[in-house]
Design an enzyme around this catalytic site. Structure first.
Site, short mmCIF file in Angstrom:
data_model
loop_
_atom_site.label_atom_id
_atom_site.label_comp_id
_atom_site.label_asym_id
_atom_site.label_seq_id
_atom_site.Cartn_x
_atom_site.Cartn_y
_atom_site.Cartn_z
N LYS A 312 0.85 -1.19 0.00
CA LYS A 312 0.00 0.00 0.00
C LYS A 312 0.89 1.24 0.00
CE LYS A 312 -3.59 -2.31 2.76
NZ LYS A 312 -4.36 -2.28 4.02
N HIS A 313 0.31 2.36 -0.32
CA HIS A 313 1.08 3.60 -0.34
C HIS A 313 1.47 4.01 1.07
CE1 HIS A 313 0.56 4.29 -4.60
NE2 HIS A 313 -0.75 4.17 -4.48
N ALA A 314 2.66 4.61 1.18
CA ALA A 314 3.11 5.11 2.48
C ALA A 314 2.13 6.16 2.98
CB ALA A 314 4.51 5.71 2.35
N ALA A 322 4.22 0.00 -3.48
CA ALA A 322 3.17 0.69 -4.23
C ALA A 322 3.60 2.08 -4.69
CB ALA A 322 1.91 0.82 -3.37
N ASP A 323 4.57 2.67 -4.01
CA ASP A 323 5.02 4.02 -4.37
C ASP A 323 5.99 4.03 -5.54
OD1 ASP A 323 3.58 5.14 -2.24
OD2 ASP A 323 5.20 4.74 -0.84
#
Length: 679
Positions: A312-314, A322-323
């Site tokens: 998942k994004h930070a 994800a980033d």
């Protein structure tokens, strides 16, 4: 491809179907794909591609079999509550949670337990649970609560009456584990209070499904490599089918490529000899492979990534898997723009006509993006007051337009010394682009000036934080600083993303869009660095060593800039790496990674021909279709189905792997049928 190449690589590229490179990223102007059929049956590349696609799907099925849900052993922590916890206080655990029991043996002392994640930078402590004091010695008061297991936790216990800290500890809880925190006096009744953490039931290894899936995928890759090695052996090849004569096949391929009909398809005598050479040389499979790699990772994380935090994004600063994917896609789009535009201009297309195509494709990307990010087919008619304006494709459309027009305005033919004699000055690719670099530096100056000097009401100038409970809650409505303020001012709160990743840890309440206006400036910078990579590939196309040296130099140079900006710290640097802001350190860091990946892919895929790029090559050549398709059909079977245990990482991981593998298989089938969606 790029001049003299090893014979094996030439044969492989000749047998590839669908042209190569697809350097336009499906959005570049006028790119035509001309498949080259290989005589003598299925080519080695096609066979390897089919084997890779089939094994990828088989790996997904095997992963599903190995990780198939049984009696939900992960939920054991809640299925067997501790003896001293009655049913009324039973906590139903979810993913990334553990059960914590606070035993308060302090007579008449009520406690309040505060919590925070160690990843939440300078955050206010949040109330976790209240624990009443013990009524009599030996009978502690017990409170139950769920705690997060994604990151380390900070726990602080305060005496509610005296408002003082009783104890404080940091601990990394395990998923579905059962823990007790014992709070009692020590030293025979002296006022000192001790807090001891006891493990009642060991947690599960929530990362085990990822490890198994990785090993299965690695086994599939090894199997394909071994198969290709066997097929390269003449004895094994003859044993499989004596009817296949490899020498005759090669002769037919070479004769077909040299025939007048094939020459006509590549441009014929009507085209300049220099362009006919470039038409082959621009077909760089490392470009499509890199694009496909970023796209497949994007599909996987968009589908959920098994609900693991690192997919998942930070929440704010820092990097997760994800980033990585979106900026890489932007980077490779820049490379494709230059390679495709060079080819089109060499064919004699006028700049005015090409400008019209650029504008039209940018408009289509933006329109498709607005449609995709506003799915209301299950929620009734869409309200225009709530339409989200920014988005992934919208940013790609704007970035593509600016970079493509910039390159079109200052487009120059490849110098003769580079095109014929294969000699260029050490900085020819940079010197020839000095007007573009000047424009990019001006754009970056604008980003820096607005970010650090634009006054934002109620916020400190130059603020880069998440707001919410960050910075000890001093600036709760300052999420994103100038970037958030500009978006809210020009677009309005209702037209932005309402659930940014900062809400997870920082409990932000204002709308913030990670694809906003100010961040688009650095997206343009990222794409132009991709253009630079494309220029290196073209200007020094026969100088493999020169290309690799330049890729290495850019990788190190951008990495050093990132080190200077961040001070090798997640939060303490001058400009932290931040995907939500698309900070300049985020751009330099991800661009450094991108040059490193090309440094690996180019010699393996395009020079030595050791890898065809499969299976990433196929979605990379149909990127717009795969991206739009995976967004539109995300909630449809077979890409999603009802899970037996919705709080199981392994079931989500199975579903997401299978869904991603299906899109790879779809891309491969379309590749075989020569179906490519370009706009």
């Amino acid at each position: 491809m790029t001049g003299a190449r090893p014979t094996a690589a030439e044969k492989r590229r000749a047998r590839e179907r669908g042209g190569g490179g697809g350097p336009a990223a499906d959005a570049a102007p006028g790119r035509e794909r001309r498949p080259v059929e290989a005589a003598g049956g299925m080519s080695g590349a096609r066979g390897a591609g089919l084997a890779m696609a089939a094994l990828l799907l088989a790996a997904s099925v095997l992963s599903a079999a190995l990780l198939a849900p049984g009696g939900s052993p992960e939920r054991g922590a809640e299925a067997e509550p501790p003896r001293d916890l009655d049913k009324k206080r039973h906590i139903e655990l979810k993913m990334d949670q553990a059960l914590l029991l606070i035993h308060n043996e302090l007579l008449g002392t009520n406690l309040i337990v505060y919590w925070n994640s160690e990843r939440c930078y300078h955050c206010l402590l949040q109330v976790l649970v209240n624990v009443s004091g013990s009524a009599e010695p030996g009978k502690p008061s017990i409170a139950a609560t769920a705690v997060s297991t994604q990151h380390g936790s900070i726990l602080q216990l305060n005496d509610t009456l005296e408002e003082k800290e009783v104890c404080r500890l940091e601990y990394k809880f395990g998923e579905f584990g059962n823990y007790s925190l014992l709070v009692k006096h020590v030293r025979n009744g002296v006022n000192d209070v001790g807090c001891d953490l006891v493990v009642n039931k060991n947690p599960v290894n929530s990362n085990l499904p990822v490890i198994i899936a990785f090993l299965v995928g690695l086994a599939a890759v090894i199997a394909v490599c071994f198969l290709r090695f066997l097929l390269s052996l003449d004895d094994f090849n003859n044993w499989i089918s004596k009817a296949i004569n490899s020498r005759e096949t090669d002769r037919l391929i070479n004769s077909e490529l040299g025939s007048p009909s094939r020459a006509d398809q590549l441009g014929g005598d009507a085209q300049p000899e220099a362009w006919r050479a470039s038409a082959v040389r621009l077909r760089l499979h490392c470009v499509d492979t890199f694009r496909g790699l970023a796209l497949i990772l994007m599909v996987f994380v968009n589908y959920g990534g098994g609900k693991y935090w690192y997919f998942k994004h930070a929440s704010w600063n820092g990097l997760t898997v994800a980033d990585l994917v979106f900026p890489w896609f932007v980077f490779i789009m820049g490379s494709s723009i230059f390679l495709s535009m060079t080819s089109i201009l060499q064919r004699g297309c006028s700049k005015l006509r090409l400008l019209g195509k650029i504008a039209w494709r940018s408009f289509l990307l933006i329109c498709i993006g607005v449609i995709i990010v506003n799915p209301n087919y299950c929620l009734g008619p869409l309200s225009w007051d709530k339409v989200r304006i920014p988005g992934v494709l919208q940013r790609l459309g704007v970035t593509y337009f600016v970079v493509a027009v910039l390159e079109l305005i200052f487009a120059k033919p490849v110098p003769d010394s580079c095109a014929s004699e294969r000699r260029c000055s050490s900085l020819q690719d940079i010197i020839s682009s000095w007007p573009q670099w000047l424009f990019i530096l001006m754009l970056e100056s604008i980003w820096l000036a607005l970010t650090f000097f634009l006054p934002v009401p109620g916020c400190p100038t130059g603020y880069l934080g998440p707001g919410g409970i960050g910075d000890l809650g001093k600036y709760p409505n300052c999420t994103g600083g100038a970037a958030g303020y500009i978006d809210r001012l020009l677009l309005g709160d209702d037209h932005l993303y309402q659930h940014p990743s900062s809400t997870v840890l920082y409990h932000t309440t204002v709308a913030y869009d990670p694809e906003g206006i100010l961040g688009t400036i650095n997206s343009i910078v990222m794409a132009f660095l991709g253009v630079q990579a494309g220029k290196i590939l073209l200007y020094y196309k026969d100088q493999t060593k020169g290309i690799l040296i330049r890729f290495t130099a850019w990788c190190c140079f951008l990495g050093l800039i990132s080190v200077a900006f961040t001070k090798i710290s997640e939060n303490e640097g001058f400009i932290p790496v931040n995907k939500n802001l698309w900070s300049i350190s985020y751009i330099t860091t991800l661009s450094s990674f991108a040059f490193f990946i090309l440094l690996l892919l180019y010699p393996i895929v395009d020079v030595k021909g050791l890898w065809t790029g499969a299976p990433f090559l196929y979605p990379g050549m149909n990127s717009i279709l795969v991206y739009v398709g995976h967004e539109v059909f995300q909630n449809y079977f077979p890409f999603q189905w009802r899970l037996q245990d919705n709080q199981s990482h392994k079931e989500h991981l199975i579903q997401n792997i299978v869904a991603t593998a299906l899109w790879v298989l779809i891309a491969y089938i379309l590749y075989r049928k020569k179906v490519f969606w370009k706009i």
